[in-house]
Design an enzyme around this catalytic site. Sequence first.
Site, mmCIF file in Angstrom:
data_model
loop_
_atom_site.group_PDB
_atom_site.id
_atom_site.type_symbol
_atom_site.label_atom_id
_atom_site.label_comp_id
_atom_site.label_asym_id
_atom_site.label_seq_id
_atom_site.Cartn_x
_atom_site.Cartn_y
_atom_site.Cartn_z
ATOM 1 N N LYS A 161 18.928 42.853 65.405
ATOM 2 C CA LYS A 161 19.630 43.660 66.414
ATOM 3 C C LYS A 161 18.732 43.974 67.599
ATOM 4 O O LYS A 161 19.197 43.970 68.738
ATOM 5 C CB LYS A 161 20.147 44.974 65.806
ATOM 6 N N LYS A 218 27.635 35.256 59.601
ATOM 7 C CA LYS A 218 28.546 36.193 58.933
ATOM 8 C C LYS A 218 29.554 36.736 59.938
ATOM 9 O O LYS A 218 29.255 36.840 61.132
ATOM 10 C CB LYS A 218 27.763 37.325 58.269
ATOM 11 N N LYS A 248 31.430 42.249 64.097
ATOM 12 C CA LYS A 248 32.173 42.704 65.276
ATOM 13 C C LYS A 248 31.570 42.158 66.561
ATOM 14 O O LYS A 248 32.234 42.090 67.573
ATOM 15 C CB LYS A 248 32.253 44.231 65.315
HETATM 16 P P1 TYM Z 1 28.484 48.037 58.326
HETATM 17 O O1 TYM Z 1 29.232 49.142 58.980
HETATM 18 O O2 TYM Z 1 27.856 47.011 59.173
HETATM 19 O O3 TYM Z 1 29.418 47.289 57.306
HETATM 20 C C1 TYM Z 1 30.169 48.013 56.346
HETATM 21 C C2 TYM Z 1 30.287 47.241 55.052
HETATM 22 O O4 TYM Z 1 30.897 45.964 55.255
HETATM 23 C C3 TYM Z 1 30.062 44.948 54.714
HETATM 24 N N1 TYM Z 1 30.173 43.747 55.544
HETATM 25 C C4 TYM Z 1 30.441 42.522 55.068
HETATM 26 N N2 TYM Z 1 30.677 42.078 53.826
HETATM 27 C C5 TYM Z 1 30.936 40.760 53.684
HETATM 28 N N3 TYM Z 1 30.977 39.882 54.722
HETATM 29 C C6 TYM Z 1 30.744 40.294 55.985
HETATM 30 N N4 TYM Z 1 30.800 39.427 56.993
HETATM 31 C C7 TYM Z 1 30.454 41.668 56.204
HETATM 32 N N5 TYM Z 1 30.191 42.406 57.308
HETATM 33 C C8 TYM Z 1 30.016 43.681 56.881
HETATM 34 C C9 TYM Z 1 28.660 45.535 54.761
HETATM 35 O O5 TYM Z 1 27.795 44.898 53.857
HETATM 36 C C10 TYM Z 1 28.923 46.976 54.406
HETATM 37 O O6 TYM Z 1 29.047 47.133 53.007
HETATM 38 N N6 TYM Z 1 24.272 50.464 57.159
HETATM 39 C C11 TYM Z 1 25.640 50.185 56.749
HETATM 40 C C12 TYM Z 1 26.481 51.429 56.626
HETATM 41 C C13 TYM Z 1 25.895 52.486 55.763
HETATM 42 C C14 TYM Z 1 25.850 52.487 54.348
HETATM 43 C C15 TYM Z 1 25.224 53.712 53.980
HETATM 44 C C16 TYM Z 1 26.287 51.599 53.356
HETATM 45 C C17 TYM Z 1 25.306 53.634 56.193
HETATM 46 N N7 TYM Z 1 24.914 54.372 55.131
HETATM 47 C C18 TYM Z 1 24.992 54.054 52.650
HETATM 48 C C19 TYM Z 1 26.058 51.955 52.013
HETATM 49 C C20 TYM Z 1 25.424 53.160 51.667
HETATM 50 C C21 TYM Z 1 26.283 49.275 57.771
HETATM 51 O O7 TYM Z 1 25.891 49.242 58.900
HETATM 52 O O8 TYM Z 1 27.400 48.642 57.317
#
Ligand code: TYM
Length: 332
Positions: A112, A195, A198
């Site tokens: 990022k 992957k 957004k």
């Molecule tokens: P974030 O908001 O980017 O994504 C949320 C969840 O979606 C999953 N994900 C995917 N799974 C499969 N294929 C994809 N292409 C794909 N894109 C996203 C992510 O793995 C995630 O589970 N840091 C985290 C948010 C967070 C969090 C936490 C998660 C903050 N605190 C505590 C677990 C526990 C994030 O940015 O996810």
Amino acid sequence: KTRIFSGIQPSAGSLHLGNYIGALMQWRDLQDDYDAVYSVVDMHAITAPQDPAELRANTRATAAQYIAAGVDPSKSTLFIQSHVPAHAQLAWVLNTITGFGEASRMTQFKDKSARQGAEAASVGLFTYPMLMAADILLYDAQVVPVGDDQRQHVELTRDLAARFNSRFGDTFVVPEARILSETARIYDLQDPTSKMSKSAASDNGLIRLLDDPKRTAKKIRSAVTDTEREIRADRQAKPGVTNLLSILSAFTGTPVSALEGSFQGKGYGDLKGEVADAVVAELEPVRARTLELLDDPAELDRLLAVGAERAESIASETLAKVYERIGFVPRT
Ligand code: TYM
């Protein structure tokens, strides 16, 4: 019941198919057997610039999509991260036990910040994994259901928990990631080696939960495949076809190997047609229910306030214990 914690960033109005298959479907399935805590992580979202009005709308829309996807606020604790100040407070403590080099090795930060330019990336983006660790550790979560891209952050959380425990005495539960192998990564439909995200290069690669179903079907029908004709899973040689098979498998519950068999003698058009039908059938009610929920923001805010209260009561206990362990004088 075993506690689980997970969250999604409200950095867009609509969640995408990767979030849905990688996270939300697991969350929904786990809430009956676990004490589930799910958060809309708005404090994580501001590690990239957000328009205030949009952030507010996206945060409510994200919460609505959790519920529309089947997360039941009467079974699970559903709340907005910024409603519970202990997240920021514990994150600070964790920052002080994280090595600079250790944080520098987080691949998501490297990706990022490279995209934003090293000068433009905020310190918040750098400390983001410690905030995520705080989210998980505050609730004594044993299990963290996520997609594969969060694996390294959960590993860091484990390291920090163990380090704190050995330095200050047993305090945190050391959590484990729960990543379902076949659906751990959903790929971009136009660029099936990246992957789905957004920040996709082409909008056609991204399936949004709140998109018009016709548009969704069209994007799937124009997904990139390959020049062969055979429908089989092969991540290296056939990433596009493999991605379509995993999506279909997630929504039908049929293993990819069985799908390969059922498509023998059929073409890519048949595969795309079935995937489009399955995705639209799954997402159509989610979209409709989200719009309904957003029609009554007062009721949504009320549900989130109930969740915040429950979350806060767990989190503040953990934080008090941490403050005591590290030697902060209690306020009398
Ligand atoms: P974030 O908001 O980017 O994504 C949320 C969840 O979606 C999953 N994900 C995917 N799974 C499969 N294929 C994809 N292409 C794909 N894109 C996203 C992510 O793995 C995630 O589970 N840091 C985290 C948010 C967070 C969090 C936490 C998660 C903050 N605190 C505590 C677990 C526990 C994030 O940015 O996810």
